[in-house]
Scaffold this motif. Structure first.
Motif, short mmCIF file in Angstrom:
data_model
loop_
_atom_site.label_atom_id
_atom_site.label_comp_id
_atom_site.label_asym_id
_atom_site.label_seq_id
_atom_site.Cartn_x
_atom_site.Cartn_y
_atom_site.Cartn_z
N VAL A 18 23.22 13.43 -28.43
CA VAL A 18 22.98 14.40 -27.36
C VAL A 18 23.47 15.87 -27.90
CG1 VAL A 18 23.47 14.98 -24.87
CG2 VAL A 18 23.49 12.54 -25.53
N ARG A 19 24.41 16.04 -28.36
CA ARG A 19 24.83 17.41 -28.89
C ARG A 19 23.83 18.07 -29.70
NH1 ARG A 19 30.07 15.35 -29.22
NH2 ARG A 19 30.09 15.71 -31.31
N GLU A 20 23.27 17.15 -30.83
CA GLU A 20 22.15 17.50 -31.87
C GLU A 20 20.83 17.69 -31.08
OE1 GLU A 20 20.21 15.98 -35.63
OE2 GLU A 20 21.60 14.80 -35.01
N ALA A 21 20.47 16.81 -30.16
CA ALA A 21 19.48 17.15 -29.19
C ALA A 21 19.28 18.27 -28.46
CB ALA A 21 18.99 15.73 -28.33
N ARG A 22 20.34 18.45 -27.82
CA ARG A 22 20.68 19.77 -26.97
C ARG A 22 20.41 21.02 -27.78
NH1 ARG A 22 23.26 23.64 -24.98
NH2 ARG A 22 23.50 24.02 -22.82
N ALA A 23 20.71 20.99 -29.05
CA ALA A 23 20.39 22.34 -29.98
C ALA A 23 19.11 22.27 -30.17
CB ALA A 23 21.50 22.04 -31.16
N LEU A 24 18.38 21.08 -30.40
CA LEU A 24 16.92 20.99 -30.79
C LEU A 24 16.14 21.68 -29.49
CD1 LEU A 24 16.35 17.84 -32.88
CD2 LEU A 24 16.11 20.14 -33.60
N LEU A 25 16.49 21.18 -28.17
CA LEU A 25 15.97 21.60 -27.15
C LEU A 25 15.90 22.95 -26.80
CD1 LEU A 25 16.95 18.46 -24.87
CD2 LEU A 25 14.61 19.02 -25.73
N LEU A 26 17.19 23.44 -27.01
CA LEU A 26 17.31 24.99 -26.82
C LEU A 26 16.39 25.78 -28.05
CD1 LEU A 26 21.27 25.04 -26.71
CD2 LEU A 26 19.53 25.88 -24.76
N GLN A 27 16.29 25.20 -29.19
CA GLN A 27 15.29 25.94 -30.12
C GLN A 27 14.01 25.92 -29.82
OE1 GLN A 27 15.87 23.98 -33.94
NE2 GLN A 27 18.10 24.70 -34.07
N HIS A 28 13.66 24.86 -28.95
CA HIS A 28 12.03 24.76 -28.53
C HIS A 28 11.84 25.09 -27.03
CE1 HIS A 28 12.27 22.46 -32.44
NE2 HIS A 28 11.04 22.79 -32.57
N ALA A 29 12.74 25.77 -26.67
CA ALA A 29 12.73 26.07 -25.05
C ALA A 29 11.49 27.04 -24.80
CB ALA A 29 14.00 26.92 -24.75
N PRO A 30 10.73 27.73 -25.79
CA PRO A 30 9.54 28.36 -25.29
C PRO A 30 8.39 27.38 -24.91
CG PRO A 30 10.45 29.33 -27.22
CD PRO A 30 11.29 28.12 -27.04
N ASN A 31 8.49 26.22 -25.55
CA ASN A 31 7.48 25.06 -25.08
C ASN A 31 7.68 24.48 -23.59
OD1 ASN A 31 6.30 25.59 -27.76
ND2 ASN A 31 7.75 24.09 -28.57
N PHE A 32 8.95 24.87 -23.16
CA PHE A 32 9.25 24.15 -21.86
C PHE A 32 10.43 24.91 -21.35
CE2 PHE A 32 10.30 21.12 -25.08
CZ PHE A 32 11.90 21.45 -25.12
N ARG A 33 10.71 24.53 -20.29
CA ARG A 33 11.98 25.34 -19.39
C ARG A 33 12.93 24.40 -19.38
NH1 ARG A 33 10.91 27.21 -13.63
NH2 ARG A 33 13.09 27.04 -12.97
#
Length: 180
Positions: A120-135
């Protein structure tokens, strides 16, 4: 995949084929979930850049509908799969539910940034990196699920399935209790 090979013109394959050919806009099945996922993956393919499908369910919450993805397709995903679920869930919320800027949350044991297991911590980092694709709104806990904290909840298939089944059981219990 074996079922598809044994009976290539089964009703699920025919329905998915109708969607692929543009003769149907959607396909719903009460059949075998694994067969539906495999047939749709082979017949329709995944979104660009997405490697593994997730099973999504849309539920009505306090502030409207929200989608949970994954609720059982992949109980032990990699962090990149959770990113892909966010991409798919946001696309679904935009295109099917009409939410212009879907808020995506990551199911976790706490809302704090450092909470959760390594996945989950690793996924959170990826989601933060790709945040321009979604909120991306960050981690969400069980108490946030029905309160409207987000439009899409990203989860591994094990946790998402437990969340779905507990929610169904709780709703059934409340209905039975009110009928007494």
């Amino acid at each position: 995949v074996e079922a598809i090979k044994r009976k290539p013109r089964n009703s699920i394959a025919v329905g998915i084929g109708l969607v692929k050919d543009g003769r149907a806009k959607a396909f719903v099945s009460a059949g075998n979930t694994g067969l539906v996922v495999a047939t749709a993956t082979l017949g329709l393919r995944c979104l660009e850049g997405v490697r593994r499908p997730g099973i999504a369910v849309t539920v009505r919450g306090e502030k409207g509908p929200f989608t949970i993805i994954d609720v059982g397709a992949n109980p032990q995903p990699k962090a990149v799969h959770l990113l892909h679920y966010a991409i798919m869930g946001a696309a679904y919320a935009r295109d099917a539910l009409g939410i212009p800027e879907p808020r995506v949350g990551l199911m976790n044991i706490g809302s704090e940034d450092k909470k959760g297991n390594p996945l989950v911590r690793e996924a959170r980092a990826l989601l933060l990196q790709h945040a321009p694709n979604f909120r991306f709104v960050g981690n969400v806990e069980g108490v946030d699920v029905f309160a409207g904290a987000c439009d899409v909840i990203v989860s591994d298939g094990f946790t998402g399935n437990v969340l779905l089944k507990v929610s169904e059981g709780c709703a059934e219990f409340m209905l039975r209790s009110m009928g007494r």
